[in-house]
Design a protein around this motif. Structure first.
Motif, short mmCIF file in Angstrom:
data_model
loop_
_atom_site.label_atom_id
_atom_site.label_comp_id
_atom_site.label_asym_id
_atom_site.label_seq_id
_atom_site.Cartn_x
_atom_site.Cartn_y
_atom_site.Cartn_z
N VAL A 68 101.90 86.97 30.03
CA VAL A 68 101.68 85.88 30.46
C VAL A 68 100.18 86.06 30.70
CG1 VAL A 68 100.82 85.62 33.73
CG2 VAL A 68 102.87 86.59 32.45
N ASP A 69 99.31 85.51 30.49
CA ASP A 69 97.68 84.62 29.93
C ASP A 69 97.45 84.50 31.28
OD1 ASP A 69 95.09 84.71 29.69
OD2 ASP A 69 95.83 83.37 27.53
N ALA A 70 96.72 85.45 31.71
CA ALA A 70 96.18 84.96 33.39
C ALA A 70 94.75 83.98 33.23
CB ALA A 70 95.74 86.39 34.03
N ALA A 71 94.29 84.96 32.21
CA ALA A 71 92.59 83.51 31.97
C ALA A 71 93.32 82.72 32.04
CB ALA A 71 91.78 85.18 31.01
N GLY A 72 93.65 82.50 30.62
CA GLY A 72 94.38 81.04 29.80
C GLY A 72 94.48 79.85 31.02
N ASN A 73 95.71 81.02 32.15
CA ASN A 73 96.99 79.95 32.64
C ASN A 73 97.47 79.68 32.09
OD1 ASN A 73 94.60 80.78 34.93
ND2 ASN A 73 95.69 78.59 35.79
N GLU A 74 98.43 80.64 31.11
CA GLU A 74 99.20 79.71 30.34
C GLU A 74 100.66 81.50 29.75
OE1 GLU A 74 99.01 78.09 25.97
OE2 GLU A 74 98.69 79.92 25.49
N LEU A 75 101.88 81.12 29.77
CA LEU A 75 103.21 81.69 29.66
C LEU A 75 103.39 81.55 28.17
CD1 LEU A 75 105.14 80.71 32.92
CD2 LEU A 75 103.79 82.30 32.86
N THR A 76 103.31 82.73 27.19
CA THR A 76 104.25 82.94 26.16
C THR A 76 105.85 83.02 26.53
OG1 THR A 76 102.69 83.34 25.13
CG2 THR A 76 104.29 83.52 23.83
N LEU A 77 106.23 81.62 26.12
CA LEU A 77 108.67 82.35 26.00
C LEU A 77 109.42 83.22 24.94
CD1 LEU A 77 109.04 78.62 27.62
CD2 LEU A 77 108.00 80.86 28.91
N GLU A 78 110.05 83.12 25.85
CA GLU A 78 111.11 83.81 23.90
C GLU A 78 110.46 82.75 23.32
OE1 GLU A 78 115.70 84.20 23.47
OE2 GLU A 78 114.67 84.23 25.87
N GLY A 79 110.72 83.14 21.89
CA GLY A 79 110.69 81.97 20.89
C GLY A 79 109.37 81.74 20.54
N GLY A 80 108.60 82.01 21.47
CA GLY A 80 106.69 81.72 21.02
C GLY A 80 107.10 80.41 21.50
N GLU A 81 106.71 79.91 22.49
CA GLU A 81 107.01 78.26 23.11
C GLU A 81 105.71 78.91 24.23
OE1 GLU A 81 109.24 75.02 26.00
OE2 GLU A 81 109.82 76.64 24.26
N THR A 82 104.35 78.11 24.11
CA THR A 82 104.08 78.48 25.55
C THR A 82 104.26 77.43 26.37
OG1 THR A 82 102.11 76.68 24.45
CG2 THR A 82 102.11 79.20 23.84
N LEU A 83 103.82 77.69 27.69
CA LEU A 83 103.90 76.63 28.96
C LEU A 83 102.56 76.70 29.88
CD1 LEU A 83 105.40 74.92 30.77
CD2 LEU A 83 106.56 76.99 31.81
N SER A 84 101.67 75.68 30.22
CA SER A 84 100.21 76.27 30.84
C SER A 84 101.03 75.70 31.90
CB SER A 84 99.41 75.17 31.17
OG SER A 84 100.35 74.04 30.08
N TYR A 85 99.87 76.17 33.07
CA TYR A 85 99.97 75.95 34.98
C TYR A 85 98.65 76.81 35.47
CZ TYR A 85 99.15 81.51 34.91
OH TYR A 85 98.69 82.17 34.95
N ASP A 86 98.88 75.74 36.50
CA ASP A 86 98.32 75.86 37.63
C ASP A 86 97.99 77.30 37.99
OD1 ASP A 86 96.56 73.66 36.53
OD2 ASP A 86 98.32 72.63 37.33
N TYR A 87 98.82 76.97 39.02
CA TYR A 87 99.82 77.95 40.27
C TYR A 87 100.49 79.10 39.87
CZ TYR A 87 99.87 80.18 44.69
OH TYR A 87 100.10 80.96 45.95
N LEU A 88 101.01 79.71 40.08
CA LEU A 88 101.71 81.72 39.62
C LEU A 88 102.40 81.90 39.78
CD1 LEU A 88 103.91 81.63 36.66
CD2 LEU A 88 101.94 83.68 36.00
N VAL A 89 103.61 81.49 40.55
CA VAL A 89 104.69 82.61 41.16
C VAL A 89 105.16 83.25 40.62
CG1 VAL A 89 106.18 82.65 42.98
CG2 VAL A 89 104.77 81.11 43.01
N ILE A 90 105.07 84.75 40.87
CA ILE A 90 105.77 85.75 39.88
C ILE A 90 107.22 86.34 40.80
CG2 ILE A 90 106.14 87.97 38.35
CD1 ILE A 90 103.40 87.19 37.64
N ALA A 91 108.38 85.87 40.32
CA ALA A 91 109.69 86.55 41.22
C ALA A 91 110.23 86.96 40.38
CB ALA A 91 110.27 85.38 42.46
#
Length: 217
Positions: A68-91
């Motif tokens: 989780v890159d909180a500063a960049g608002n971005e997730l790194t997923l399995e395999g290296g894929e990235t996903l950007s977000y505006d708001y993140l809920v962690i459950a």
């Protein structure tokens, strides 16, 4: 999933909601103990997530989140894929930590777990072997660092009930072992009269107990 449903309803179609989960299915965790004694199957307590979310116009990605890159608002997923977000809920749910106790866990260890449906299925496989053997000592409990003790009590009583249904209970010794300071503590300092109530139920079901126990190996 409830969080995703409520957020989508509140935000409407003008906003995109995406659920990321490392598995393609949802499992109803409270039913795992039933799987471990054969009262339920995987199919009866799980369902594929994607179709249900799609009905609500919610996207779904079945991949593990590695960073989780909180500063960049971005997730790194399995395999290296990235996903950007505006708001993140962690459950995330719990992280199982069998390595804290040598020999613990269903993978490479000597204990079983009902924390996931995969673990419950493994437990049921060995439970069937024990039933075929016809007698033995069954230990149910919670190790040090556990924070949720209710399922351990529940599973002990479920195993007791299943053995009684099979008319085999008299052939098995059962012991409840826990890091709780006393029976009924539940990690909460007790709930009402939980100490005397659970002690009474364990006695009535001929389940011995050892508490304030630090399992080290």
């Amino acid at each position: 999933m409830p969080c995703a449903y409520e957020m989508k309803e509140a935000l409407g179609d003008g906003h995109k909601v995406t659920v990321v989960n490392e598995r393609e299915y949802f499992q109803f965790t409270p039913s795992n103990p039933w799987v471990a004694v054969g009262w339920r199957t995987r199919e009866s307590i799980t369902f594929n997530v994607k179709g249900y979310l799609a009905k609500k116009n919610i996207d779904f990605i079945a991949k593990r989140v590695d960073k989780v890159d909180a500063a960049g608002n971005e997730l790194t997923l399995e395999g290296g894929e990235t996903l950007s977000y505006d708001y993140l809920v962690i459950a995330t749910g719990p992280k199982l930590f069998f390595e804290e106790v040598e020999g613990a866990g269903p993978h490479g260890g000597h204990t079983h777990s009902i924390c996931t449906v995969d673990h419950a299925e493994l437990a049921y496989g060995d439970y069937q072997k024990l039933l075929e053997k016809g007698s033995g000592h069954i230990i149910v409990g919670a190790m040090p660092f556990a924070s949720c003790f209710g399922p351990a009590y529940e599973f002990a009583f479920i195993v007791d009930a299943d053995l009684r249904k099979r008319k085999l209970r008299h052939k098995f010794k059962m012991t409840y072992v826990s890091s709780e300071p006393y029976i009924g503590h539940l990690g909460l300092g007790g709930v009402g009269d939980s100490k005397s109530m659970l002690e009474s139920e364990l006695r009535n079901h001929h389940i011995d107990w050892i508490v304030n126990a630090k399992t080290t190996k």
